[in-house]
Design an enzyme around this catalytic site. Structure first.
Site, mmCIF file in Angstrom:
data_model
loop_
_atom_site.group_PDB
_atom_site.id
_atom_site.type_symbol
_atom_site.label_atom_id
_atom_site.label_comp_id
_atom_site.label_asym_id
_atom_site.label_seq_id
_atom_site.Cartn_x
_atom_site.Cartn_y
_atom_site.Cartn_z
ATOM 1 N N CYS A 274 13.635 11.438 6.920
ATOM 2 C CA CYS A 274 13.569 10.947 8.208
ATOM 3 C C CYS A 274 14.638 11.123 9.257
ATOM 4 C CB CYS A 274 13.055 9.516 8.316
ATOM 5 S SG CYS A 274 14.140 8.420 7.512
ATOM 6 N N GLU B 79 8.749 17.256 14.703
ATOM 7 C CA GLU B 79 9.217 16.839 13.282
ATOM 8 C C GLU B 79 8.426 17.802 12.365
ATOM 9 O OE1 GLU B 79 8.311 13.166 11.213
ATOM 10 O OE2 GLU B 79 10.372 13.025 10.781
ATOM 11 N N LYS C 185 0.901 -1.255 0.090
ATOM 12 C CA LYS C 185 0.101 0.109 0.210
ATOM 13 C C LYS C 185 0.945 1.119 -0.098
ATOM 14 C CE LYS C 185 -1.748 3.242 1.831
ATOM 15 N NZ LYS C 185 -1.572 4.506 1.399
ATOM 16 N N GLU D 294 9.261 1.970 11.444
ATOM 17 C CA GLU D 294 10.405 2.988 10.911
ATOM 18 C C GLU D 294 9.770 4.328 10.917
ATOM 19 O OE1 GLU D 294 13.399 2.381 10.759
ATOM 20 O OE2 GLU D 294 13.563 0.156 10.481
HETATM 21 P P1 NAD Z 1 2.057 8.752 7.001
HETATM 22 O O1 NAD Z 1 2.299 8.276 8.382
HETATM 23 O O2 NAD Z 1 1.133 10.018 6.959
HETATM 24 O O3 NAD Z 1 1.760 7.854 6.051
HETATM 25 C C1 NAD Z 1 2.636 6.679 5.444
HETATM 26 C C2 NAD Z 1 1.856 5.775 5.120
HETATM 27 O O4 NAD Z 1 0.945 5.076 6.054
HETATM 28 C C3 NAD Z 1 1.116 5.965 3.824
HETATM 29 O O5 NAD Z 1 1.130 4.999 2.963
HETATM 30 C C4 NAD Z 1 -0.413 6.375 4.462
HETATM 31 O O6 NAD Z 1 -1.494 6.216 3.558
HETATM 32 C C5 NAD Z 1 -0.394 5.151 5.386
HETATM 33 N N1 NAD Z 1 -1.350 5.174 6.515
HETATM 34 C C6 NAD Z 1 -1.911 6.408 7.111
HETATM 35 N N2 NAD Z 1 -2.655 6.147 8.030
HETATM 36 C C7 NAD Z 1 -2.859 4.766 8.161
HETATM 37 C C8 NAD Z 1 -3.408 3.881 8.865
HETATM 38 N N3 NAD Z 1 -4.595 4.431 9.829
HETATM 39 N N4 NAD Z 1 -3.364 2.650 8.678
HETATM 40 C C9 NAD Z 1 -2.633 2.159 7.754
HETATM 41 N N5 NAD Z 1 -2.001 3.048 6.876
HETATM 42 C C10 NAD Z 1 -2.198 4.326 7.234
HETATM 43 O O7 NAD Z 1 3.522 9.374 6.798
HETATM 44 P P2 NAD Z 1 4.017 10.495 5.425
HETATM 45 O O8 NAD Z 1 3.786 11.681 5.938
HETATM 46 O O9 NAD Z 1 3.716 9.584 4.258
HETATM 47 O O10 NAD Z 1 5.918 10.226 5.382
HETATM 48 C C11 NAD Z 1 6.473 11.173 6.444
HETATM 49 C C12 NAD Z 1 6.944 10.599 7.853
HETATM 50 O O11 NAD Z 1 7.509 9.121 7.551
HETATM 51 C C13 NAD Z 1 8.023 11.422 8.342
HETATM 52 O O12 NAD Z 1 7.441 11.243 10.010
HETATM 53 C C14 NAD Z 1 9.293 10.665 8.312
HETATM 54 O O13 NAD Z 1 10.073 10.714 9.491
HETATM 55 C C15 NAD Z 1 8.805 9.339 8.494
HETATM 56 N N6 NAD Z 1 9.832 8.378 7.632
HETATM 57 C C16 NAD Z 1 10.195 7.532 8.336
HETATM 58 C C17 NAD Z 1 11.570 6.701 8.018
HETATM 59 C C18 NAD Z 1 12.471 5.875 8.811
HETATM 60 O O14 NAD Z 1 13.077 4.789 8.237
HETATM 61 N N7 NAD Z 1 12.039 5.798 10.170
HETATM 62 C C19 NAD Z 1 11.858 6.815 6.421
HETATM 63 C C20 NAD Z 1 11.338 7.654 5.912
HETATM 64 C C21 NAD Z 1 10.102 8.390 6.310
#
Ligand code: NAD
Length: 503
Positions: free
Chosen positions: A298, A396, A189, A264
């Site tokens: 991140c 963040e 997804k 992550e």
């Molecule tokens: P997000 O959490 O908004 O979304 C990530 C994914 O989760 C998307 O595919 C989204 O559709 C899905 N999602 C959202 N709500 C959900 C739910 N209730 N159930 C299941 N899936 C759901 O994150 P984002 O805005 O896309 O990405 C940015 C974030 O990702 C930042 O906080 C960043 O630090 C983090 N990030 C972490 C790493 C790491 O390795 N630690 C790497 C890259 C990004």
């Protein structure tokens, strides 16, 4: 590298409608609605993406389940399965320019940076092919003269992969490669804001001719499609990268079906620059570490701690750099910072600049040239006179915004660096080798770099502590997550068996 003429031809190739990929076929969503996919540079529509919901997740999981239980994938000879994995890697290499282009178009990340990022994607597959070939070994235990016990590594089942928009192709392949190489089947997804390269990944895997149902993609929103995947009883594990708040929701929602989760999550990583550091290299690393990938990274070093004795000089140099950073069209090879992913995220990042003012900090940022006014641009920004208890130092922001703070000595900076919920990464700059190690040991984070920018080796563990995550990806850590270790006990003698009910 592609010429501007070739870029135009790549543009013509963009599909008007993006489908889901289920059971080896590209298909519309059951409900038939679509999501508008927007260009962050122009805020015009790129195309429409099928909006998968729980019905589509059910179909995809059923296909993955069937492929896992009755298909050839998990039982085929290792050599044959790895041939598929290497084929995917080769097909990715053939399409690198297209992937880099789609990624820049879809996310606003500068193409020079998406090129670097996606060029590592094929290596994810080759690396895990090699790893699985060498790591399918178990332990054997001699138990007196009665037993020989040994372990095997089995695939877990259907893996649900949920990915963010900030490095889509890299993160999707980073999860997909170990999941497939170890014999699992997958439902991906991808993030709703960056569907293009996930669609290309489905095309590549289709071309690689994987058995039906082994790999499925369901585009859609997190709260519907993502949620259905997380709660589905036939999915055994969830590998998630995204925000910390989303991660905690997913852990709660996956509890009823008892899934393994790899998390992550977000970061607010410190970069600590001591007065004896190599000034120019620390400056280069600090600027790159926060402003590359538009700050939507991140592991960004979003909190700078600079030792008081060199603060004036360092901040002066930072200001000069920030002024010169080249904003622009993400498809232009010389652009250093592009537009943020969408208006919602732009508003969030902007709101932090207002918060910084309210909190009494000084905000230093350049202007956005008029020609870029349609895009979601936030100019590279420094927040000065900040203190560690401010929201801008704790939360963040995920944009090109560096919060600058100062410190007197080692003890103070360790306290300050650790006084935050997150624990993803940390960077230490000093020419005192003992201090470099000491500080790295004491900073509470999953990954530390000493006198280095964020350079990674695929064999090493990747992940965070505290609110930045649970578990590790990369290396054999990925292998362990996607396999179930089983112990087999074999009797080699007539050990005593209780004889209940025997007269
Ligand atoms: P997000 O959490 O908004 O979304 C990530 C994914 O989760 C998307 O595919 C989204 O559709 C899905 N999602 C959202 N709500 C959900 C739910 N209730 N159930 C299941 N899936 C759901 O994150 P984002 O805005 O896309 O990405 C940015 C974030 O990702 C930042 O906080 C960043 O630090 C983090 N990030 C972490 C790493 C790491 O390795 N630690 C790497 C890259 C990004």
């Amino acid at each position: 590298m592609v010429s501007s003429h070739e870029l135009v031809s790549l543009k013509h190739e963009i599909q008007k409608n993006i489908s889901l990929y289920i059971n080896g076929e590209f298909t519309k969503a059951v409900i038939g609605t679509t999501i508008k996919n927007m260009n962050p540079f122009t805020n015009e529509r790129i195309n429409e993406v099928a909006e998968g919901q729980s019905e589509d997740i059910n179909k995809a999981v059923a296909a993955a389940r069937e492929a896992f239980d009755h298909g050839p994938w998990k039982t085929m000879k290792l050599k044959k399965r790895m041939e598929y994995i290497y084929r995917i890697a080769n097909l990715i290499d053939e399409d690198i320019e297209r992937i880099a282009y789609l990624e820049a178009l879809d996310t606003g990340l500068p193409i020079s940076q998406t090129r670097n990022m996606v060029s590592r994607a094929s290596e994810n597959f080759r690396f895990y092919a090699r790893m699985v070939e060498s790591r399918l070994v178990g332990d054997a235990y001699q138990v007196d003269d009665e037993f020989i016990n040994y372990t095997i590594n089995a695939p877990v089942g259907v893996a649900g992969l949920i990915t963010p928009w900030n490095a889509p192709f890299m993160l999707e392949t980073w999860k997909l490669a170990p999941a497939l190489a170890t014999g699992n089947t997958v439902v991906l997804k991808p993030a709703e804001l960056s569907p293009l390269s996930a669609n290309l990944l489905a095309e590549i895997i289709h071309k690689a001719d994987l058995p039906k149902g082994v790999f499925n993609v369901v585009h859609g929103y997190g709260e519907t499609a993502g949620d259905a995947l997380v709660k589905h009883p036939d999915v055994q594990l969830i590998s998630f990268t995204g925000e910390t708040t989303t991660g905690t929701t997913i852990i709660k929602n996956s509890a009823d079906t008892l899934k393994s989760c790899s998390m992550e999550l977000g970061g607010k990583s410190p970069i600590i620059v001591f007065e004896d550091a190599d000034f120019d290299r620390a400056l280069d690393a600090c600027v790159w570490g926060i402003y590359s990938f538009n700050g939507e990274r991140c592991t960004a070093n979003s909190r700078l701690f600079i030792q008081e004795s060199i603060q004036a000089e360092f901040i002066k140099a930072l200001k000069q750099r920030v002024e010169n950073i080249k904003l622009g069209d993400p498809l232009n090879a010389s652009t250093e910072v592009g537009p943020l992913i969408d208006k919602g995220h732009y508003n969030k990042v902007k709101s932090y600049l207002a918060i910084a003012h309210e909190e009494g900090a000084e905000v230093v940022s350049g202007d956005i040239p008029n020609e870029f006014e349609k895009g979601n641009f936030v100019a590279p920004t420094l927040i000065l006179n900040a203190s560690n208890n401010m929201r801008i130092a704790q939360e963040e922001i995920f944009g090109p915004v560096l919060t600058v703070m100062t410190f007197k000595d080692e003890d103070e900076v360790i306290k300050l660096a650790n006084d935050v919920d997150y624990g993803l990464a940390g960077y230490v700059w000093t020419n005192d080798i003992k201090r470099g190690h000491r500080v790295a040991h004491k900073v509470e984070a999953g990954m530390l770099w000493v006198n280095a920018q964020n350079v990674r080796d695929l064999r090493t563990p990747f992940g965070g502590s505290k609110s930045s995550g649970i578990g590790r990806e990369g290396g054999h850590y990925g292998f362990d997550f996607y396999t179930e270790q089983k112990i087999i006990h074999v009797s080699i003698a007539d050990h005593r068996i209780q004889q209940f009910g025997k007269n």
